[in-house]
Motif scaffolding. Sequence first.
Motif, PDB file in Angstrom:
ATOM      1  N   UNK A   1      30.699  86.527  89.919  1.00 29.76           N
ATOM      2  CA  UNK A   1      29.876  86.599  91.129  1.00 29.76           C
ATOM      3  C   UNK A   1      28.854  85.483  91.209  1.00 29.76           C
ATOM      4  N   UNK A   2      29.091  84.399  90.466  1.00 30.50           N
ATOM      5  CA  UNK A   2      28.185  83.256  90.391  1.00 30.50           C
ATOM      6  C   UNK A   2      26.858  83.608  89.721  1.00 30.50           C
ATOM      7  N   UNK A   3      26.838  84.710  88.979  1.00 25.35           N
ATOM      8  CA  UNK A   3      25.632  85.116  88.254  1.00 25.35           C
ATOM      9  C   UNK A   3      25.187  84.012  87.297  1.00 25.35           C
ATOM     10  N   UNK A   4      26.132  83.390  86.604  1.00 24.59           N
ATOM     11  CA  UNK A   4      25.774  82.347  85.634  1.00 24.59           C
ATOM     12  C   UNK A   4      25.072  81.176  86.313  1.00 24.59           C
ATOM     13  N   UNK A   5      25.524  80.801  87.497  1.00 24.25           N
ATOM     14  CA  UNK A   5      24.896  79.695  88.232  1.00 24.25           C
ATOM     15  C   UNK A   5      23.477  80.079  88.643  1.00 24.25           C
ATOM     16  N   UNK A   6      23.323  81.288  89.176  1.00 25.57           N
ATOM     17  CA  UNK A   6      22.011  81.741  89.636  1.00 25.57           C
ATOM     18  C   UNK A   6      21.036  81.898  88.475  1.00 25.57           C
TER      19      UNK A   6
ATOM     20  N   UNK B   1      28.976  91.718  95.253  1.00 21.97           N
ATOM     21  CA  UNK B   1      29.672  92.375  94.141  1.00 21.97           C
ATOM     22  C   UNK B   1      28.686  93.019  93.157  1.00 21.97           C
ATOM     23  N   UNK B   2      29.135  94.070  92.449  1.00 24.05           N
ATOM     24  CA  UNK B   2      28.257  94.781  91.502  1.00 24.05           C
ATOM     25  C   UNK B   2      27.612  93.870  90.452  1.00 24.05           C
ATOM     26  N   UNK B   3      28.320  92.852  89.996  1.00 22.47           N
ATOM     27  CA  UNK B   3      27.738  91.965  88.981  1.00 22.47           C
ATOM     28  C   UNK B   3      26.471  91.284  89.495  1.00 22.47           C
ATOM     29  N   UNK B   4      26.487  90.913  90.747  1.00 21.19           N
ATOM     30  CA  UNK B   4      25.319  90.270  91.346  1.00 21.19           C
ATOM     31  C   UNK B   4      24.209  91.284  91.600  1.00 21.19           C
ATOM     32  N   UNK B   5      24.587  92.475  92.065  1.00 19.07           N
ATOM     33  CA  UNK B   5      23.591  93.523  92.304  1.00 19.07           C
ATOM     34  C   UNK B   5      22.853  93.887  91.017  1.00 19.07           C
ATOM     35  N   UNK B   6      23.580  93.982  89.923  1.00 22.08           N
ATOM     36  CA  UNK B   6      22.959  94.334  88.638  1.00 22.08           C
ATOM     37  C   UNK B   6      21.992  93.261  88.163  1.00 22.08           C
ATOM     38  N   UNK B   7      22.346  92.010  88.375  1.00 23.36           N
ATOM     39  CA  UNK B   7      21.504  90.914  87.919  1.00 23.36           C
ATOM     40  C   UNK B   7      20.195  90.773  88.683  1.00 23.36           C
TER      41      UNK B   7
ATOM     42  N   UNK C   1      18.674  93.522  90.571  1.00 15.63           N
ATOM     43  CA  UNK C   1      18.339  94.859  91.058  1.00 15.63           C
ATOM     44  C   UNK C   1      16.919  94.883  91.612  1.00 15.63           C
ATOM     45  N   UNK C   2      16.797  95.373  92.837  1.00 14.24           N
ATOM     46  CA  UNK C   2      15.525  95.469  93.574  1.00 14.24           C
ATOM     47  C   UNK C   2      14.902  94.098  93.843  1.00 14.24           C
ATOM     48  N   UNK C   3      15.712  93.065  93.792  1.00 16.21           N
ATOM     49  CA  UNK C   3      15.231  91.715  94.088  1.00 16.21           C
ATOM     50  C   UNK C   3      16.153  91.021  95.080  1.00 16.21           C
ATOM     51  N   UNK C   4      16.805  91.825  95.926  1.00 13.97           N
ATOM     52  CA  UNK C   4      17.644  91.297  96.997  1.00 13.97           C
ATOM     53  C   UNK C   4      17.086  91.832  98.309  1.00 13.97           C
ATOM     54  N   UNK C   5      16.778  90.929  99.215  1.00 15.60           N
ATOM     55  CA  UNK C   5      16.265  91.302 100.536  1.00 15.60           C
ATOM     56  C   UNK C   5      17.358  91.018 101.543  1.00 15.60           C
TER      57      UNK C   5
END
Length: 161
Positions: free
Chosen positions: A66-71, A89-95, A97-101
């Motif tokens: 989910x491009x988590x490594x890049x972010x 995707x869940x991988x991004x949501x977990x990384x 959490x509560x920091x997505x607007x």
Amino acid sequence: MKRIAIFASGTGTNAEKILERFKNSSSISVVLIVSNKPQAGVLQIAKNFDVPTLLLEKETFFNGDGYVSVLKELTIDWIILAGFLWKIPPTLLKGWEKKIINIPDVYDLPAGTTFGFDRRFDERTGWVVVIAAIDNLCKGASGGAVQAANVALGLPETAGL
């Protein structure tokens, strides 16, 4: 300094307002514009502001990391969904959490002479989003984009409006 990534799929009007608001900020920096569409207007806006871009590849986004490594490499603190049309995707949501607007599209609100109200379940984030707009005072979503970012980042709600 808080580091922001803006995800957008379209013209980028909300992203542009956020970029304008924080371009000279000493506490907040938009460090990445992310899009899933190679022809999205937001990519040109990013270029105008000298902000790097990331074009998402669908398979990697949904079935990879989910491009988590890049972010994470860019030490992104907050993600702002400004008209982003893919489910997160869940991988991004977990990384983040509560920091997505999420800045939802307000153009499909019920028409009214003085007041519009709507609520939706956002499957991308799992949140219920409630939207209210007062006619002639809130024209479009750009002001709301700045206001939402201000609140989430601990700034005065009306700063930059």
